[in-house]
Design a protein around this motif. Structure first.
Motif, short mmCIF file in Angstrom:
data_model
loop_
_atom_site.label_atom_id
_atom_site.label_comp_id
_atom_site.label_asym_id
_atom_site.label_seq_id
_atom_site.Cartn_x
_atom_site.Cartn_y
_atom_site.Cartn_z
N VAL A 62 -5.44 -4.07 -1.08
CA VAL A 62 -4.94 -5.42 -1.39
C VAL A 62 -3.52 -5.61 -0.85
CG1 VAL A 62 -4.39 -7.07 -3.22
CG2 VAL A 62 -6.44 -5.66 -3.39
N GLU A 63 -2.66 -4.64 -1.09
CA GLU A 63 -1.30 -4.73 -0.56
C GLU A 63 -1.33 -4.79 0.96
OE1 GLU A 63 2.99 -2.40 -0.76
OE2 GLU A 63 1.24 -1.55 -1.74
N ARG A 64 -2.18 -3.98 1.55
CA ARG A 64 -2.29 -3.94 3.01
C ARG A 64 -2.74 -5.29 3.56
NH1 ARG A 64 -5.43 1.00 6.00
NH2 ARG A 64 -4.16 1.04 7.89
N MET A 65 -3.59 -5.98 2.83
CA MET A 65 -4.07 -7.30 3.24
C MET A 65 -2.90 -8.26 3.42
SD MET A 65 -6.54 -9.82 1.01
CE MET A 65 -5.29 -9.99 -0.29
N PHE A 66 -2.01 -8.33 2.40
CA PHE A 66 -0.88 -9.24 2.46
C PHE A 66 0.13 -8.83 3.54
CE2 PHE A 66 -2.22 -10.30 -1.95
CZ PHE A 66 -2.31 -11.67 -1.79
N THR A 67 0.45 -7.54 3.60
CA THR A 67 1.46 -7.11 4.58
C THR A 67 0.96 -7.27 6.00
OG1 THR A 67 0.69 -4.79 4.37
CG2 THR A 67 2.53 -5.47 2.98
N GLU B 26 3.55 -14.18 15.29
CA GLU B 26 3.23 -15.49 15.86
C GLU B 26 4.47 -16.37 15.93
OE1 GLU B 26 0.36 -18.21 17.41
OE2 GLU B 26 0.24 -16.08 16.92
N ARG B 27 5.33 -16.27 14.91
CA ARG B 27 6.56 -17.06 14.88
C ARG B 27 7.63 -16.44 15.79
NH1 ARG B 27 8.78 -20.16 10.64
NH2 ARG B 27 6.63 -20.75 10.22
N GLY B 28 7.43 -15.16 16.18
CA GLY B 28 8.41 -14.49 17.01
C GLY B 28 9.62 -14.04 16.23
N ILE B 29 9.40 -13.53 15.00
CA ILE B 29 10.51 -13.10 14.16
C ILE B 29 10.73 -11.61 14.34
CG2 ILE B 29 11.27 -12.80 11.77
CD1 ILE B 29 9.81 -15.33 11.07
N GLU B 30 11.98 -11.24 14.60
CA GLU B 30 12.34 -9.83 14.73
C GLU B 30 12.17 -9.14 13.38
OE1 GLU B 30 13.04 -8.14 17.25
OE2 GLU B 30 13.90 -9.37 18.84
N ALA B 31 11.67 -7.90 13.40
CA ALA B 31 11.46 -7.16 12.17
C ALA B 31 12.78 -6.83 11.47
CB ALA B 31 10.69 -5.86 12.45
N LEU C 123 7.81 -6.95 -0.06
CA LEU C 123 8.52 -6.24 1.00
C LEU C 123 7.54 -5.91 2.11
CD1 LEU C 123 10.81 -3.73 -0.94
CD2 LEU C 123 11.51 -5.76 0.34
N VAL C 124 7.87 -6.34 3.31
CA VAL C 124 7.06 -6.01 4.49
C VAL C 124 7.99 -5.42 5.53
CG1 VAL C 124 5.52 -6.87 6.29
CG2 VAL C 124 5.47 -7.90 4.01
N ASP C 125 7.75 -4.16 5.90
CA ASP C 125 8.62 -3.44 6.84
C ASP C 125 10.06 -3.43 6.33
OD1 ASP C 125 6.42 -3.00 8.50
OD2 ASP C 125 6.72 -4.91 9.52
N GLU C 126 10.20 -3.15 5.03
CA GLU C 126 11.50 -3.01 4.36
C GLU C 126 12.32 -4.30 4.34
OE1 GLU C 126 11.92 -0.25 2.73
OE2 GLU C 126 10.03 0.42 3.59
N ARG C 127 11.67 -5.43 4.57
CA ARG C 127 12.38 -6.71 4.51
C ARG C 127 11.62 -7.65 3.58
NH1 ARG C 127 12.23 -11.13 7.97
NH2 ARG C 127 11.08 -10.00 9.55
N PRO C 128 12.30 -8.26 2.61
CA PRO C 128 11.62 -9.13 1.66
C PRO C 128 11.18 -10.44 2.29
CG PRO C 128 13.97 -9.21 1.27
CD PRO C 128 13.75 -8.16 2.31
#
Length: 203
Positions: free
Chosen positions: A160-165, A174-179, A53-58
Motif C-alpha cells: 500500500v505504501e509502495r502504491m502511493f510513493t 511528469e511535472r519535471g520536479i527534481e527529487a 515522505l517520498v524519497d526523503e521529501r515530504p
C-alpha cells in the motif's frame, strides 16, 4: 512541499476506501493511523488528506475515494477532471471488476487533455484461495495500458505504501520536479517540448 490530488477509481467492492485510508508505516504516512474495515459500505465520494515522505521529501496528497457503481457514472467525469494522478483498482478475487477496468480508463482518456498519470492495482491479494484474476493477467493489462502495476492488500497491508510513493514519483517525473528540492527540471532534447519516452515498470 509539492501537493497532489489523487483519485481512486474502480468498481464497487474492490477495496478503494480501505486503500485510501490505509498505511503500513506511521513514520511515513503522518496524518492517519492504520485502518482496515471488513464491512463493505458503498462510498459516493470521500476525501482523505495526508502528508507522506517520498524519497526523503515530504509531500501533501489528497486522496479522493469515489463510487464505482454505474448509477454514479455521471459523477465520474468530474472526479477525473479534478484528479492529477489516478489509482485504478480491481479485486483479484473478482473477474467482473477486472473486466470493467476499461470503463474507468476510457473515462480518464476522454476527460484529460494530456495522457493521465495512473497506476494499476490488483487489490485483495491476501485472498489467495479466492483468486479469479492471475498476476500475469494484471501485468499484461498494465503493459497494454502503458502503466505500472502492483498487487496490494489493504488488510495486511502489502504494497500500500509502495502504491502511493510510486504514483507520487510518476507525478513528480511528469511535472519535471527534481527529487532534491522540488524545483522543475530543465528539459533538453527528447523531441518537441523535451518529452521523454515512458516506460512500464511492474512490481
Amino acid at each position: 512541499m509539492d501537493q497532489w490530488r489523487i483519485t481512486v477509481l474502480g468498481d464497487g467492492g474492490v477495496g478503494k476506501t480501505a486503500l485510501a485510508v490505509q498505511h503500513p508505516s506511521p513514520s511515513r504516512f503522518i496524518n492517519f493511523g492504520s485502518f482496515y474495515n471488513q464491512t463493505y459500505d458503498p462510498t459516493i465520494e470521500d476525501a482523505y488528506r495526508k502528508t507522506i515522505l517520498v524519497d526523503e521529501r515530504p509531500c501533501f496528497i489528497e486522496v479522493i475515494d469515489t463510487a464505482g457503481q454505474e448509477e454514479y457514472a455521471t459523477l465520474r467525469e468530474q472526479w477525473v477532471r479534478e484528479g492529477q494522478g489516478f489509482i485504478l483498482v480491481y479485486s483479484i478475487a473478482s473477474r467482473r471488476t477486472f473486466d470493467r477496468l476499461e470503463v474507468f480508463r476510457n473515462a480518464m482518456l476522454r476527460v484529460k487533455r494530456a495522457p493521465p498519470v495512473f497506476i494499476l492495482i490488483g487489490n485483495k491479494c491476501d485472498k489467495t484461495y479466492e483468486r479469479e484474476v492471475s498476476r500475469e493477467e494484471g501485468q499484461a493489462l498494465a503493459r497494454s495500458f502503458g502503466c505500472e502495476f502492483l498487487e496490494t492488500s489493504a488488510k495486511t497491508p502489502h504494497n500500500v505504501e509502495r502504491m502511493f510513493t510510486t504514483l507520487v514519483r510518476n507525478l513528480r517525473g511528469e511535472r519535471g520536479i527534481e527529487a532534491g528540492n522540488g524545483a522543475p527540471k530543465q528539459t533538453t532534447g527528447g523531441g518537441p517540448g523535451g518529452k521523454k519516452k515512458k516506460s512500464c515498470v511492474i512490481f
